[in-house]
Design an enzyme around this catalytic site. Structure first.
Site, short mmCIF file in Angstrom:
data_model
loop_
_atom_site.label_atom_id
_atom_site.label_comp_id
_atom_site.label_asym_id
_atom_site.label_seq_id
_atom_site.Cartn_x
_atom_site.Cartn_y
_atom_site.Cartn_z
CG HIS A 1 -0.39 0.33 2.51
ND1 HIS A 1 -0.07 -0.63 3.44
CD2 HIS A 1 -0.08 1.52 3.09
CE1 HIS A 1 0.41 -0.03 4.53
NE2 HIS A 1 0.42 1.26 4.32
CG ASP B 1 0.14 -4.04 2.95
OD1 ASP B 1 0.26 -3.49 1.84
OD2 ASP B 1 0.07 -3.40 4.02
CB SER C 1 3.16 1.74 6.16
OG SER C 1 1.96 1.95 6.88
#
Length: 356
Positions: free
Chosen positions: A91, A121, A200
């Site tokens: 993402h 992911d 992230s």
């Protein structure tokens, strides 16, 4: 004039009567605690392996048809090997046209995309070229033996604040999150180490400085850390990333059957049977060779065929759950599935095949 003279005289008297200010004595701190020194060393040793990733997206002006490159987002990443492969979240780079990677020593590189696995992911970028020297890499740990309560450390770039360290504990294990790009993301590590947008793709480390996960998400109504963060476990990373580097994609293991959660929910409600209803059996698959039968449409509705109720003895009730459990294995391995058909239960052993 008299007022000014009076004010000046008063100020002079006050200054003459005020005691002279003396500096405070500095108290020696003494040695840092052993846990503090360990945390400092952990950050110093791991910092150089963490990168800052910024992405841009090309957009076209409808009227002029000129193409512009505009900032899209940012995140963190981890230097994976000496060849310059960078592991991050899918993402972080999703929808981007280009990505820039900045190392802790200030070097910046344009990155190329190597491969992605949306269902985990995870994504791999590549930087460097001839003469590229990769920074030190963090040692790889394991996630299968993690325990709730042990210390963990997250390094990343929250809100663009570069190379930030946060500390917490393992709050829970084996968490699952729904995934818009496929099966549920399973076996996630839950932690209260502060993770915010920009973290992230950064590493989650244990107290020995070993990689145990890749930070991926937070649960927060406000979008900021609420003490509930999640990381993809390193055991999953170790299974997926080498495939992305060598093949550019992750090939998930498959039983050779197909299902659909929406249809599955309706069939479960109508039949009262918990399991995954087989809607299609791939021709030539191990499922076909084992004699699995798919559901059939009839004038009265749908006639169930085989229903998968367990995988290696563990119950399954949704297609996403079954696919996620299969992801714990590799193509070529064999699994035992429990089937229900016509009120009779049986088990068969199938060899996992490459899925789409």
């Amino acid at each position: 004039m008299n007022v000014l003279l009076l004010a000046a005289s008063a100020a002079l008297l006050i200054n003459q009567s005020a005691p002279a200010a003396e500096p405070r004595v500095v108290t020696a701190r003494g040695d840092l605690g052993a846990d503090e020194r360990a945390t400092i060393d952990l950050f110093r040793n791991a910092r150089d392996s963490v990168v800052f990733i910024s992405t841009r997206q090309r957009v076209a002006n409808f009227w002029t048809r000129n193409v512009y490159s505009v900032p899209r987002g940012s995140g963190s990443g981890l230097v994976w090997d000496e060849a310059g492969h960078i592991v991050t979240n899918f993402h972080v780079i999703e929808g981007a046209s280009e990505a820039q990677v900045q190392l802790a020593d200030g070097r910046q590189f344009s990155a190329t995309l190597v491969g992605v696995s949306p269902q985990h992911d995870l994504a791999v970028l590549k930087i460097g070229g001839a003469g590229f020297t990769a920074p030190a890499r963090v040692p790889i740990g394991t996630s299968s033996d993690l325990q709730v309560g042990q210390n963990v450390f997250a390094i990343g770039n929250p809100f663009g604040l570069d190379w930030t360290l946060t500390k917490g504990i393992v709050s829970a294990l084996d968490r699952s999150l729904p995934n818009e790009n496929g099966p549920d993301i399973r076996h996630l590590i839950q932690t209260d180490a502060a993770i915010n947008p920009g973290n992230s793709g950064g590493p989650l480390l244990d107290s020995a400085g070993r990689l145990i996960g890749i930070n991926t998400a937070i649960y927060s109504p406000s979008g900021a850390s609420a003490g509930i963060g999640f990381a993809v476990p390193v055991d999953t990373v170790m299974r997926v990333v080498p495939q992305l580097i060598s093949e550019g994609r992750y090939t998930r293991p498959s039983l050779g059957i197909e299902g659909d959660d929406d249809i599955n929910d309706r069939l479960k409600s109508a039949s009262g049977i918990e399991g995954v209803f087989v809607l299609r059996v791939d021709p030539g698959s191990s499922a076909e060779r084992a004699g699995l039968v798919a559901a059939q449409r009839t004038r009265r509705g749908v006639s169930p065929g085989d229903i998968v109720t367990a995988l290696n003895g563990k119950p399954v009730s949704r297609v996403g759950d079954l696919l996620a459990r299969l992801d714990d294995f590799r193509v070529g391995q064999s699994v035992e599935i429990t089937l229900m058909r016509g009120g009779e239960e049986r088990t068969v052993r199938l060899e996992l095949e490459p899925g789409s």
